[in-house]
Enzyme design. Sequence first.
Site, short mmCIF file in Angstrom:
data_model
loop_
_atom_site.label_atom_id
_atom_site.label_comp_id
_atom_site.label_asym_id
_atom_site.label_seq_id
_atom_site.Cartn_x
_atom_site.Cartn_y
_atom_site.Cartn_z
N TYR A 205 -9.27 5.57 7.25
CA TYR A 205 -9.52 5.74 8.62
C TYR A 205 -10.71 7.00 8.58
O TYR A 205 -10.39 7.92 7.86
CB TYR A 205 -8.23 6.41 8.96
CG TYR A 205 -7.30 5.27 9.64
CD1 TYR A 205 -6.81 4.78 10.68
CD2 TYR A 205 -6.50 5.00 8.28
CE1 TYR A 205 -6.00 3.85 10.70
CE2 TYR A 205 -5.48 4.06 8.58
CZ TYR A 205 -5.19 3.28 9.77
OH TYR A 205 -4.26 2.58 9.92
N TYR B 199 3.77 6.59 9.94
CA TYR B 199 2.80 5.37 9.64
C TYR B 199 3.84 4.24 8.97
O TYR B 199 3.67 3.17 9.31
CB TYR B 199 2.07 5.96 8.83
CG TYR B 199 0.86 4.76 8.61
CD1 TYR B 199 -0.33 4.79 9.49
CD2 TYR B 199 0.80 3.96 7.42
CE1 TYR B 199 -1.24 4.08 9.43
CE2 TYR B 199 -0.29 3.08 7.31
CZ TYR B 199 -1.25 2.97 8.23
OH TYR B 199 -2.13 2.18 8.19
N LYS C 228 0.97 -0.14 14.79
CA LYS C 228 2.44 -0.19 15.35
C LYS C 228 2.48 -1.73 16.22
O LYS C 228 3.66 -1.70 16.55
CB LYS C 228 2.76 0.97 16.23
CG LYS C 228 2.76 2.13 15.66
CD LYS C 228 3.79 2.07 14.56
CE LYS C 228 3.90 3.12 13.29
NZ LYS C 228 4.14 2.63 11.97
N PRO D 270 -4.35 0.13 18.38
CA PRO D 270 -4.22 -0.39 16.93
C PRO D 270 -4.42 0.86 16.00
O PRO D 270 -4.00 0.54 14.66
CB PRO D 270 -5.17 -1.26 16.89
CG PRO D 270 -6.50 -0.97 17.76
CD PRO D 270 -5.63 -0.54 19.00
N HIS E 248 0.80 -1.18 0.00
CA HIS E 248 -0.04 -0.10 -0.04
C HIS E 248 0.82 1.30 0.00
O HIS E 248 1.81 1.42 0.84
CB HIS E 248 -1.01 0.02 1.26
CG HIS E 248 -2.02 -0.83 0.98
ND1 HIS E 248 -3.33 -0.75 1.73
CD2 HIS E 248 -2.66 -1.88 0.30
CE1 HIS E 248 -4.25 -1.50 1.54
NE2 HIS E 248 -3.87 -2.58 0.52
#
Length: 390
Positions: free
Chosen positions: A201, A385, A297, A293, A72
């Site tokens: 998200y 990220y 990580k 979550p 991704h």
Amino acid sequence: MSTQVCIIGAGPSGLLLGQLLNDAGIDTIILERSSLDHVLARVRAGVLEQGTVQLLEQAGAGARMRAEGLPHDGFAITRENDTHRIDLARLTGGKNVMVYGQTEVTRDLVDRRAETGGITYYQADSVQPHEFDSATPHVTCRIGGEEVRINCSFIAGCDGFHGASRRAVPEGAIQSFEKVYPFGWLGILSEVPPVSHELIYASHSRGFALCSMRSMTRSRYYIQCNAGDSVDAWSDAQFWTELRRRLPPEIAESMVTGPSFEKSIAPLRSFVAEPMRFGSLFLVGDAAHIVPPTGAKGLNLAASDVHYLFEGLRSHFLERDDSALDAYSQRALTRVWRAVRFSWWMTTMLHRFPEQAPFETRILETELGYTLDSEAARAALAENYVGLPY
């Protein structure tokens, strides 16, 4: 029974550490209290940083991940009805993440250990580390109903938040930091195509939501729920209805729904135990730290712990150099706290808190707006990220 490194826990961190050590010619025994079937049935996260991917490849367990995993280059953040893409590759100079389920990571490591003759004892009862502050560290347990003592040079506690390793540390020798969030994530797995080829998200006045996937035919979805909610109180129809409410209309309308084959509620907490070394005992992964979550990580932090500990043990046994081993706790905790901060920030910014004051609501809305509108802020988000360097 004797070995150089006794590893407690056959989750991804224990298996990864064991494989790296075995491949370096360092003897290991892994002890796991659950059955192999139970270990392989655990449903966990599935976003891997590049460092984690590289460690799996180094351990010879990356072939299926490369064939079936989903690279991704970005993800979306929605704010009520607006959608903003975070271009990870552009913002980080070409870095990305790999979507590949933790269950599959574990299976690949189990298979790799079997191929290379590594020793793992499943359903080992009453596992307990002893005398790790002395010259005779060892672990006791029951294997097949028989009392066993394993003498070793080092003990790696990879047995999770509720395991025996951290509990064996004297109370005055360890300090804990914890934040418990007043909500959880209700998650389902369903054999339906994901609503998007990248993660979404969602920040919404009704609460947070996440659209994820395990493959192009299997979806993993989450919604923020009350901390005291019961899974039984949520039917599949109620879940899908609430999820759609928290997404922009064009995304909600294109979503394919279906029956769930796994449904659970995960509580959210931040937890860190310091230090991560006690004589010959080293804490690894969830035994030392937990993150919500939201920042993806958990598994990745366990992998970086493994990286630091493997470097230290390899240098100790092969080069007679203890500098990396002595630096393990400090190096690991520096990266842990940065990931804890990032996960806390993402969680705070994207969720709705019970009894949140209007001022706090506006501040968090402004924080999210600034992050989405600022190139520098998006770059910082992307850098964290994809994973900070080891």
